[in-house]
Design an enzyme around this catalytic site. Structure first.
Site, PDB file in Angstrom:
ATOM      1  N   ASN A 219       6.779  10.340  57.571  1.00 11.29           N
ATOM      2  CA  ASN A 219       7.627  11.316  57.555  1.00 11.29           C
ATOM      3  C   ASN A 219       7.107  12.423  58.861  1.00 11.29           C
ATOM      4  OD1 ASN A 219       9.323  10.648  55.835  1.00 11.29           O
ATOM      5  ND2 ASN A 219       8.894  11.934  54.074  1.00 11.29           N
ATOM      6  N   GLY A 264      18.877  18.639  67.780  1.00  8.23           N
ATOM      7  CA  GLY A 264      20.156  19.185  66.691  1.00  8.23           C
ATOM      8  C   GLY A 264      19.544  20.845  66.451  1.00  8.23           C
ATOM      9  N   GLY A 268      16.064  19.006  57.960  1.00  8.30           N
ATOM     10  CA  GLY A 268      16.022  19.923  56.602  1.00  8.30           C
ATOM     11  C   GLY A 268      15.768  18.761  55.644  1.00  8.30           C
ATOM     12  N   CYS A 271      12.505  16.455  52.143  1.00  9.37           N
ATOM     13  CA  CYS A 271      11.277  15.708  52.341  1.00  9.37           C
ATOM     14  C   CYS A 271      10.518  16.040  53.559  1.00  9.37           C
ATOM     15  CB  CYS A 271      11.407  14.119  52.585  1.00  9.37           C
ATOM     16  SG  CYS A 271      12.002  13.292  50.995  1.00  9.37           S
TER      17      CYS A 271
HETATM   18  P1  NAD Z   1      14.574  15.645  42.435  1.00 12.55           P
HETATM   19  O1  NAD Z   1      14.284  16.955  42.282  1.00 12.55           O
HETATM   20  O2  NAD Z   1      16.005  15.054  42.719  1.00 12.55           O
HETATM   21  O3  NAD Z   1      14.426  14.857  41.117  1.00 12.55           O
HETATM   22  C1  NAD Z   1      13.114  15.050  40.297  1.00 12.55           C
HETATM   23  C2  NAD Z   1      13.539  14.916  38.813  1.00 12.55           C
HETATM   24  O4  NAD Z   1      12.222  14.883  38.056  1.00 12.55           O
HETATM   25  C3  NAD Z   1      14.399  16.014  38.463  1.00 12.55           C
HETATM   26  O5  NAD Z   1      15.755  15.478  37.681  1.00 12.55           O
HETATM   27  C4  NAD Z   1      13.456  17.034  37.491  1.00 12.55           C
HETATM   28  O6  NAD Z   1      14.203  17.238  36.103  1.00 12.55           O
HETATM   29  C5  NAD Z   1      12.567  15.531  36.764  1.00 12.55           C
HETATM   30  N1  NAD Z   1      11.397  15.955  36.204  1.00 12.55           N
HETATM   31  C6  NAD Z   1      10.454  16.800  36.463  1.00 12.55           C
HETATM   32  N2  NAD Z   1       9.456  16.846  35.838  1.00 12.55           N
HETATM   33  C7  NAD Z   1       9.629  15.664  34.796  1.00 12.55           C
HETATM   34  C8  NAD Z   1       9.029  15.319  33.942  1.00 12.55           C
HETATM   35  N3  NAD Z   1       7.826  15.620  33.593  1.00 12.55           N
HETATM   36  N4  NAD Z   1       9.314  14.168  33.051  1.00 12.55           N
HETATM   37  C9  NAD Z   1      10.758  13.710  33.317  1.00 12.55           C
HETATM   38  N5  NAD Z   1      11.442  14.178  34.491  1.00 12.55           N
HETATM   39  C10 NAD Z   1      10.869  15.325  35.138  1.00 12.55           C
HETATM   40  O7  NAD Z   1      13.501  14.772  43.440  1.00 12.55           O
HETATM   41  P2  NAD Z   1      13.720  13.651  44.418  1.00 12.55           P
HETATM   42  O8  NAD Z   1      14.512  14.249  45.547  1.00 12.55           O
HETATM   43  O9  NAD Z   1      14.154  12.618  43.619  1.00 12.55           O
HETATM   44  O10 NAD Z   1      12.230  13.467  44.789  1.00 12.55           O
HETATM   45  C11 NAD Z   1      11.255  13.062  43.926  1.00 12.55           C
HETATM   46  C12 NAD Z   1      10.040  12.507  44.876  1.00 12.55           C
HETATM   47  O11 NAD Z   1      10.276  11.534  45.700  1.00 12.55           O
HETATM   48  C13 NAD Z   1       9.496  13.748  45.571  1.00 12.55           C
HETATM   49  O12 NAD Z   1       8.130  13.711  45.734  1.00 12.55           O
HETATM   50  C14 NAD Z   1       9.905  13.484  47.002  1.00 12.55           C
HETATM   51  O13 NAD Z   1       9.173  13.962  48.022  1.00 12.55           O
HETATM   52  C15 NAD Z   1      10.242  11.825  47.048  1.00 12.55           C
HETATM   53  N6  NAD Z   1      11.173  11.298  48.036  1.00 12.55           N
HETATM   54  C16 NAD Z   1      12.387  11.806  48.109  1.00 12.55           C
HETATM   55  C17 NAD Z   1      13.393  11.208  49.064  1.00 12.55           C
HETATM   56  C18 NAD Z   1      14.719  11.694  48.929  1.00 12.55           C
HETATM   57  O14 NAD Z   1      15.209  11.327  49.799  1.00 12.55           O
HETATM   58  N7  NAD Z   1      14.943  12.800  48.053  1.00 12.55           N
HETATM   59  C19 NAD Z   1      12.977  10.132  49.587  1.00 12.55           C
HETATM   60  C20 NAD Z   1      11.440   9.617  49.389  1.00 12.55           C
HETATM   61  C21 NAD Z   1      10.534  10.255  48.527  1.00 12.55           C
END
Ligand code: NAD
Length: 476
Positions: A219, A264, A268, A271
């Site tokens: 990233n 751009g 945002g 990540c």
């Molecule tokens: P998100 O906020 O969309 O989802 C996280 C979920 O976890 C939420 O629904 C929340 O309610 C739940 N949660 C929190 N604590 C919990 C617990 N103790 N037990 C059960 N559920 C719980 O987040 P996301 O975008 O899916 O990102 C998750 C991780 O993946 C982050 O570390 C992010 O950096 C990483 N990531 C995200 C992406 C992306 O494009 N969004 C891509 C690669 C990696």
């Protein structure tokens, strides 16, 4: 295989749905009861192409379970994926409270060998902290010998093409500990990902710390390319070059490549901003300064203001009485995600300077309303100055200019004559460089993009006996 996904957000839901699609029985846990109710009612709380179909199909087949029942979730999966959020702490480091809470829940309820997989993006050393949390819980239960393994399996999917990315990964990174439980975990992880490697091996097995660093490094590299191009684009605006031509000129070098070199309004999403900052904090914890990354972050912060600055250059500081049409709210196309979206910075600048905004986004309007209500808690009346419209062209009525913030495909070939007719004056500020400046000139549109202000020199006059190279700039 029985698999548990802890956290049913973007990553958890896509991972769970795709693994169910491949025949696994997947238990998706979340602490957010509303989210689970929504999923159980057949709705999908996020917009992601293809996801709804997969969820419907696999829920109906009984391979996808949504629940808030922690005990049942731990009992279900031999492999427990932690995919909870890792938002930035006050100092920018990744806040691990959700990851460690998930780990503790596993330790509180597990009664057989488990593979605990960190799929969340987490700093170096997190696997060790997860191991410690589970160990402490097992000790409390007087089960110190119950075995488990902690694996790092970072996720590289992109929002907007998450299902496609998950189903066709360019690589799968798996970090395992160098011991017997690590070897056992590697066997199970190989089985989970076997359907993805039928065509050719794409798994990189490595130690846990290298796997954790790989995700941040990926990233950080991508963010660096974006900030680098944004800085050059701002220079291009000053010297009269076209950053698109520069991009093609450098991208043709196979060592550089064309991807991720678009100038751009800054990156945002959930990540890049947080991961760049978190990596920098990891480094400083180890007494190391990442100068390049700190600059990448600072450039991005100022780049998010670039469209507002261009508007102020044209109309002055006081924008009261002005109306601006805004195309695009989400931080990128094909998603409704508004986290760290540049549109939020732009909207704040416009509204606080007295302007009105007419905004359109193909899918993110509802999410934008939710997020902006939070952004403007101290000045809620300003929000009365935003109107949301379902059709892009409706945003233009009585607007002083069109501002483009997200590169949705539907914005690529609009009816320019209709744009001219609807705007008060033919003026477009394009934060995504969607159009050709020469075509805009022909269409009689004052077109202000990012780094595209080149004065194209007239073709050189053939002079008998003189040689002129094609790159000679006649403007200076
Ligand atoms: P998100 O906020 O969309 O989802 C996280 C979920 O976890 C939420 O629904 C929340 O309610 C739940 N949660 C929190 N604590 C919990 C617990 N103790 N037990 C059960 N559920 C719980 O987040 P996301 O975008 O899916 O990102 C998750 C991780 O993946 C982050 O570390 C992010 O950096 C990483 N990531 C995200 C992406 C992306 O494009 N969004 C891509 C690669 C990696």
């Amino acid at each position: 295989m029985n698999i548990t996904i802890i956290g049913s957000g973007y990553v958890g839901l896509v991972t769970g749905a795709c693994l169910a699609e491949l025949g696994n029985t997947v238990f998706c846990l979340d602490v957010d009861a509303r989210k689970i109710d929504t999923l159980n009612a057949g709705e999908v709380p996020i917009y992601e192409p293809g996801l709804k179909d997969i969820i419907e199909r696999n829920s109906a087949a009984g391979r996808l379970i949504f629940s808030t029942d922690v005990k049942a979730s731990v009992a279900h999966g031999d492999v427990q994926f932690i995919a909870v959020g890792t938002p930035p702490d006050e100092d920018g480091s990744a806040d691990l409270k959700h990851v460690l809470a998930a780990a503790r829940n596993i330790g509180k309820h597990m009664d057989r060998f488990k593979v605990i997989v960190n799929k969340s993006t987490v700093p170096v050393g997190t696997a060790q902290r997860v191991r410690q949390a589970v160990t402490e819980e097992l000790a409390q239960r007087d089960l110190p010998r119950l075995e488990f393994a902690v694996v790092s399996n970072p996720e590289f999917l992109k929002e907007g093409s998450a299902v496609e990315d998950f189903m066709h990964p360019d690589r799968i990174v798996i970090g395992v500990e160098d011991d017997a439980t690590g070897a056992r975990a590697q066997g199970l992880m190989r089985a989970v990902y076997a359907p993805f490697t039928r065509n050719h091996e794409r798994t990189f097995y490595m130690d846990v710390i290298s796997a954790e660093l790989t995700k941040y490094a990926a990233n950080a590299m991508l963010a660096t390319r974006i900030s680098f191009m944004n800085e050059l684009a701002n220079l291009a605006d000053k010297v009269g070059a076209d950053i698109e031509l520069v991009r093609q000129g450098i991208g043709s070098d196979p060592r550089i490549g064309y991807s991720f070199l678009y100038a751009g309004t800054g990156y945002g999403g959930s990540c890049f901003p947080k991961d760049v900052q978190a990596l920098s904090r990891v480094a400083s914890r180890f007494g190391h300064k990442l100068n390049v990354l700190d600059a990448v972050d600072a450039v991005n912060d100022s780049q998010k203001r670039v469209l507002a600055d261009k508007v102020v250059d044209r109309f002055g500081d006081d924008l009261s009485g002005r109306t601006f049409a805004l195309w695009g709210l989400a931080f990128k196309p094909n998603t409704d995600d508004m986290r760290e979206a540049p549109s939020r910075v732009l909207i704040r600048e416009l509204l606080t300077r007295g302007a009105r905004v007419r905004a359109h986004d193909p899918v993110a309007i509802k999410e934008a309303q939710r997020v902006l209500a939070r952004d403007f808690t101290n000045a809620p009346r300003l929000l009365e100055h935003i109107t949301y419209v379902e059709r892009a062209m409706d945003a233009l009525s009585d607007a002083d200019a069109l501002l483009i913030v997200t590169e949705w495909k539907a914005f690529r070939s609009p009816d320019f004559a209709a744009i001219r007719a609807r705007l008060k004056q033919p003026l477009i500020f394009d934060g995504r460089n969607l159009y050709e400046p020469a075509l805009m000139r022909e269409a009689g549109i004052d077109y202000r993009a990012i780094g595209r202000s080149s004065r194209i020199p007239p073709p050189p006059e053939p002079v008998a006996g003189a040689r002129q190279t094609s790159w000679q700039h006649s403007g200076w």
